[in-house]
Design an enzyme around this catalytic site. Sequence first.
Site, mmCIF file in Angstrom:
data_model
loop_
_atom_site.group_PDB
_atom_site.id
_atom_site.type_symbol
_atom_site.label_atom_id
_atom_site.label_comp_id
_atom_site.label_asym_id
_atom_site.label_seq_id
_atom_site.Cartn_x
_atom_site.Cartn_y
_atom_site.Cartn_z
ATOM 1 N N GLY A 101 -35.310 10.662 45.325
ATOM 2 C CA GLY A 101 -35.085 9.222 45.422
ATOM 3 C C GLY A 101 -36.135 8.459 44.652
ATOM 4 O O GLY A 101 -36.700 8.953 43.664
ATOM 5 N N SER A 102 -36.442 7.265 45.111
ATOM 6 C CA SER A 102 -37.353 6.388 44.389
ATOM 7 C C SER A 102 -38.808 6.738 44.675
ATOM 8 O O SER A 102 -39.140 7.322 45.716
ATOM 9 C CB SER A 102 -37.106 4.928 44.780
ATOM 10 O OG SER A 102 -37.539 4.684 46.107
ATOM 11 N N GLU A 127 -38.815 14.523 44.168
ATOM 12 C CA GLU A 127 -38.223 14.280 42.845
ATOM 13 C C GLU A 127 -37.935 12.788 42.795
ATOM 14 O O GLU A 127 -37.027 12.295 43.457
ATOM 15 C CB GLU A 127 -36.955 15.118 42.666
ATOM 16 C CG GLU A 127 -36.528 15.261 41.216
ATOM 17 C CD GLU A 127 -35.689 14.092 40.738
ATOM 18 O OE1 GLU A 127 -36.292 13.107 40.236
ATOM 19 O OE2 GLU A 127 -34.473 14.155 40.879
ATOM 20 N N LEU A 128 -38.738 12.055 42.001
ATOM 21 C CA LEU A 128 -38.829 10.608 42.178
ATOM 22 C C LEU A 128 -38.396 9.785 40.972
ATOM 23 O O LEU A 128 -38.784 8.634 40.833
ATOM 24 C CB LEU A 128 -40.267 10.237 42.568
ATOM 25 C CG LEU A 128 -40.806 10.956 43.808
ATOM 26 C CD1 LEU A 128 -42.234 10.552 44.088
ATOM 27 C CD2 LEU A 128 -39.918 10.703 45.016
ATOM 28 N N CYS A 187 -31.275 10.492 37.403
ATOM 29 C CA CYS A 187 -32.743 10.461 37.325
ATOM 30 C C CYS A 187 -33.259 10.737 35.923
ATOM 31 O O CYS A 187 -34.325 10.238 35.542
ATOM 32 C CB CYS A 187 -33.346 11.470 38.299
ATOM 33 S SG CYS A 187 -33.023 11.098 40.032
ATOM 34 N N GLU A 233 -37.526 2.085 36.063
ATOM 35 C CA GLU A 233 -36.300 2.894 35.983
ATOM 36 C C GLU A 233 -35.095 1.981 36.180
ATOM 37 O O GLU A 233 -34.863 1.466 37.273
ATOM 38 C CB GLU A 233 -36.312 3.987 37.058
ATOM 39 C CG GLU A 233 -35.119 4.908 36.980
ATOM 40 C CD GLU A 233 -35.171 6.032 38.001
ATOM 41 O OE1 GLU A 233 -34.664 7.128 37.703
ATOM 42 O OE2 GLU A 233 -35.724 5.818 39.097
#
Length: 474
Positions: A227-228, A247-248, A281, A375
């Site tokens: 996510g963020s 996992e950002l 992502c 992002e």
Amino acid sequence: MIMKMFCAGQWQDTNQTINVTNPFDQSVVDTVPQGSQEDIARAVTVLEQGARIMKAMTPFDRAQILQKASELMLQRKEELARTISLEVGKILGESQVEAVRSAEVIRLSGEEARRMTGEMIPLEGNAGGQNKLGFTLRVPCGIVAAITPFNFPLNLVCHKVGPAIAAGNAILIKPASDTPLSALKLTEILLEAGLPPEAIACITGPGGEIGHAICTDTRIRKISFTGSYEVGTQICEMAGMKRVTMELGSNSPVVIMDDADLEKAATAITMAGYANAGQVCISAQRILTSSAIKTDFVDLLKSKVEALTTGDQLNDSTKVGPMVRESDATRVEQWVDEAIDQGARLVCGGQRQGAIYAPTILDETKPDMLVVKDEIFGPAVALSYFDNVNDAIAMANDTIYGLSAGIFTQDIDRAMKFAREVDSGNIHINWSSQWRADAMPYGGLKYSGTGKEGPKYAIHEMSEEKMVVMHLAD
């Protein structure tokens, strides 16, 4: 239709429910329960028993369950693909690929379950190590919590669930509130494949309340989150001594050198910038282009992007569907409009209709624009220019993120310089940032996260190591 969530070894309802809506027309696809902190606590109590069952199960038996689940997923791939499209908004063709890839992740996890191993440690090579035999054992963490995003509601769940089971853990799934249906269907399939009901839970509901309960429950040993950066940081702060994989996300750079195959580059970026309406992502976002080919490349990319049709994600002619929420499309609209006000040039796109945002190209962007430094997670790319490879590398590294990056060049020295010097967990040469084989190690540098996914590597993250020393007789 009302789906139930799987909690404490059984399917159950709650008094409050959440509507899952189709992003294209806001029609209700299904309804799911709204879980609570109490549901997490009850689920974890049963998962403790499930963890003991899974730890005692042989790797062969875990592999058999995962292999059967993979077969069932392939049998139901069209149903799974339609579910993905309805809840996310991605076009049906992309969802069909996701359904097949998800089954492959589960199959790979089963294969890796058979290969869990430690290593021999050469203790006799150390002073005082005579007659000492050393080796390591890998053991399950216990209970693994998987907190998953909306954009790949089946495949990214499988990347957490498959390795967790393969390593001998019990698994608690917290799917994204917008897209819980795929995870619930996966839970059904795993149970049908023979996974003990005590070893899995899938709790639907708001991330704030449920997420806090997951992060603070000391019985949960491992959290895997996609996510963020902002939410990931909050999870790490609450998790304490839990093991975490984060996992950002990113704002991936793709460099187009003056010797690049422009047709190949434009084709790849058209795919990588707009697949799943840019909600990936590793979506190509910052397109760093040699000044020497500026006009040729922009014209070629524009012709390809303008050919992307938008609309109903279930229509075969649609190439870019809606974003998952209208509010997300509104945010992208605001960022693009702000960049234009700050001097960027709109090459194409720039229009919004509900949750659909037209595929957009922005030219002449600057490092301080939101569409460059943050992002965007939407169907827009930002072009900027450089004069030499050193400048390109500096621009690629001018970010807090580092998940994936690509370069197009025919010069092997430039390519290897890029690979060595760009701060990114994944490097692609003569392709864009958006490419992933499910078996490869996948994860970011800097603020893009910690740890690796990919079944082999995730199993390592979801197990713990013991050192065994045998003190043998003389």
